[in-house]
Design a protein around this motif. Structure first.
Motif, PDB file in Angstrom:
ATOM      1  N   GLN A   1       6.089 -10.130 -11.632  1.00  0.00           N
ATOM      2  CA  GLN A   1       4.935 -10.152 -10.946  1.00  0.00           C
ATOM      3  C   GLN A   1       4.130 -11.651 -11.539  1.00  0.00           C
ATOM      4  O   GLN A   1       4.329 -11.808 -12.657  1.00  0.00           O
ATOM      5  CB  GLN A   1       4.101  -8.880 -10.922  1.00  0.00           C
ATOM      6  CG  GLN A   1       4.433  -7.903 -10.378  1.00  0.00           C
ATOM      7  CD  GLN A   1       5.401  -6.821 -10.896  1.00  0.00           C
ATOM      8  OE1 GLN A   1       5.955  -7.353 -12.015  1.00  0.00           O
ATOM      9  NE2 GLN A   1       5.988  -5.846 -10.053  1.00  0.00           N
TER      10      GLN A   1
ATOM     11  N   GLN B   1      10.804  -2.814 -11.058  1.00  0.00           N
ATOM     12  CA  GLN B   1      10.914  -1.997  -9.450  1.00  0.00           C
ATOM     13  C   GLN B   1      12.211  -1.276  -9.379  1.00  0.00           C
ATOM     14  O   GLN B   1      12.873  -1.368  -8.301  1.00  0.00           O
ATOM     15  CB  GLN B   1      10.333  -2.835  -8.307  1.00  0.00           C
ATOM     16  CG  GLN B   1       8.989  -3.114  -8.414  1.00  0.00           C
ATOM     17  CD  GLN B   1       8.994  -4.137  -7.382  1.00  0.00           C
ATOM     18  OE1 GLN B   1       9.311  -4.481  -6.648  1.00  0.00           O
ATOM     19  NE2 GLN B   1       7.553  -4.501  -7.256  1.00  0.00           N
TER      20      GLN B   1
ATOM     21  N   GLU C   1       8.036  -8.105  -0.879  1.00  0.00           N
ATOM     22  CA  GLU C   1       8.478  -6.962  -2.178  1.00  0.00           C
ATOM     23  C   GLU C   1       8.748  -5.853  -1.592  1.00  0.00           C
ATOM     24  O   GLU C   1       7.926  -5.000  -1.604  1.00  0.00           O
ATOM     25  CB  GLU C   1       7.313  -7.308  -2.791  1.00  0.00           C
ATOM     26  CG  GLU C   1       7.432  -6.622  -4.329  1.00  0.00           C
ATOM     27  CD  GLU C   1       6.363  -7.159  -5.061  1.00  0.00           C
ATOM     28  OE1 GLU C   1       6.167  -6.137  -5.930  1.00  0.00           O
ATOM     29  OE2 GLU C   1       5.685  -8.220  -5.044  1.00  0.00           O
TER      30      GLU C   1
ATOM     31  N   SER D   1       8.258  -2.460  -3.564  1.00  0.00           N
ATOM     32  CA  SER D   1       6.960  -1.884  -4.468  1.00  0.00           C
ATOM     33  C   SER D   1       6.516  -0.375  -4.038  1.00  0.00           C
ATOM     34  O   SER D   1       5.647   0.072  -4.455  1.00  0.00           O
ATOM     35  CB  SER D   1       5.941  -2.936  -3.850  1.00  0.00           C
ATOM     36  OG  SER D   1       5.645  -2.989  -2.369  1.00  0.00           O
TER      37      SER D   1
ATOM     38  N   TRP E   1      12.405  -9.044  -5.257  1.00  0.00           N
ATOM     39  CA  TRP E   1      12.612  -7.659  -6.037  1.00  0.00           C
ATOM     40  C   TRP E   1      12.243  -7.876  -7.654  1.00  0.00           C
ATOM     41  O   TRP E   1      12.686  -8.795  -8.417  1.00  0.00           O
ATOM     42  CB  TRP E   1      14.004  -7.132  -6.019  1.00  0.00           C
ATOM     43  CG  TRP E   1      14.412  -5.845  -6.244  1.00  0.00           C
ATOM     44  CD1 TRP E   1      13.298  -5.102  -6.953  1.00  0.00           C
ATOM     45  CD2 TRP E   1      15.597  -5.165  -6.199  1.00  0.00           C
ATOM     46  NE1 TRP E   1      14.012  -3.874  -7.267  1.00  0.00           N
ATOM     47  CE2 TRP E   1      15.487  -3.782  -6.571  1.00  0.00           C
ATOM     48  CE3 TRP E   1      16.749  -5.340  -5.741  1.00  0.00           C
ATOM     49  CZ2 TRP E   1      16.282  -2.775  -6.909  1.00  0.00           C
ATOM     50  CZ3 TRP E   1      17.879  -4.472  -5.606  1.00  0.00           C
ATOM     51  CH2 TRP E   1      17.470  -3.187  -6.009  1.00  0.00           C
TER      52      TRP E   1
END
Length: 337
Positions: A101, A170, A123, A126, A166
């Motif tokens: 991030q 995550q 993303e 998420s 990605w």
């Protein structure tokens, strides 16, 4: 002891059978030179055989240690939700942007999506349900690479490269073995995007977290902005960085990036740094070449939020400056971007 005649040197002949070797003593019937030649020939044959066996064993061992070079692969997806019609015979390449991030991945993705032949779908992991376990991850990946995933960036019918971004936290690291197997099996190319200056990333993370609740732009939270005025409004907030845990936090960031590169070492991948994309635009050309798409001028409407010296963006700058001075991380205090 009396000296043996030279001819006796050729009386010991080594014979090799299927199961064993034996020594036969024979009286010389030919000249000593001829017998010496026979012994030399046998020695050369035995040496070549032994060398070939050793070479095969060495090749087998090194093939297990050295990864096989991976080249890009093309695909011809057959989506269930629409017909690619005249583009059905156009090859498609799969990619994934692997990042953290606030490392510039949103800006980087808009650059890629400005290309006529690229669809990067944001993303997608998420959402927790899409990464709850390996099965849900694989199911989501199959939808994306089968062109059955639709976002505002989708140009599915005639896209030459399909992917998404990605984040490492995550489910990517936790399920790295299965994901690496999937990438290698489906021919997914990985683009690692990191920041050379993790201290600036830390400022961006804290400021973005604050704005989720403060909503500084007329009561609206925005992770990315498209005007200098919006950027200035968000940059007025100066986060306080925990100086006590700062060095440990920087080490953790570096460790996470190194771990990701180690885990995905067997995939086809490249590493890109946010700072290099800004200072060296030819790096974007290299990314396009990596994806095997026509090289074009890429653009983005996004505007950088935290510009200029870091001292203008950290509230407890003196504490941070004192903590990092004299350490290996001192360079982050001065570096721009």
């Amino acid at each position: 002891m009396s000296k043996l005649p030279e001819a006796s040197m050729a009386e010991f002949i080594c014979l090799y059978g299927k199961d064993s070797a034996s020594i036969v003593i024979k009286q010389p019937k030919r000249s000593p030179l001829f017998l010496r030649m026979i012994v030399l020939v046998f020695a050369m044959v035995c040496g070549l055989y032994i060398s070939s066996v050793c070479l095969k064993q060495f090749s087998f061992q090194t093939s297990q240690l050295v990864p096989t070079p991976i080249t890009t692969r093309i695909h011809y997806p057959k989506p269930q939700t629409f017909n690619r019609s005249e583009c059905g015979h156009n090859p498609v390449r799969f990619f994934a942007i692997l990042s953290m991030q606030r490392s510039g991945s949103g800006w980087f993705e808009t650059l890629l999506n400005s290309h006529d032949n690229v669809s990067s779908n944001g993303e997608i992991f998420s959402v927790l349900d899409r990464r709850r376990n390996v099965s849900s991850i694989v199911k989501t990946l199959d939808r994306v690479y089968n062109l059955d995933w639709f976002t505002s960036a989708s140009k599915n019918e005639c896209s030459a490269a399909i992917g998404f971004k990605w984040m490492l936290n995550q489910g990517l690291i936790d399920n790295h073995q299965e994901i690496v197997d999937y990438f290698n099996r489906r021919g997914v190319s990985a683009i690692f995007l990191f920041r050379r200056n993790p201290l600036r990333r830390m400022v961006s993370v804290l400021a973005n977290s604050y704005d989720r609740y403060a909503k500084l732009l007329n009561g609206t939270h925005k992770s990315h902005v498209h005007s200098p005025e919006e950027a200035d409004a968000l940059s007025r907030y100066k986060p306080v960085i925990n100086s006590t845990s700062l060095i440990h936090d920087l080490q953790e960031t570096e460790s996470l990036a190194a771990k990701a590169l180690e885990y995905f070492n067997t995939t086809r991948h490249m590493v890109v740094f946010y700072e290099d994309l800004i200072t060296n635009r030819t790096r974007l050309e290299q990314v396009q070449e990596f994806l095997n798409i026509p090289v074009k001028n890429l653009s983005s409407r996004q505007v950088k939020i935290h510009r200029g010296d870091l001292s203008d963006h950290i509230k407890n700058w003196e504490d941070i400056n004192k903590t990092l001075n004299g350490t290996e991380y001192e360079k982050f205090l001065r570096a721009d971007y």
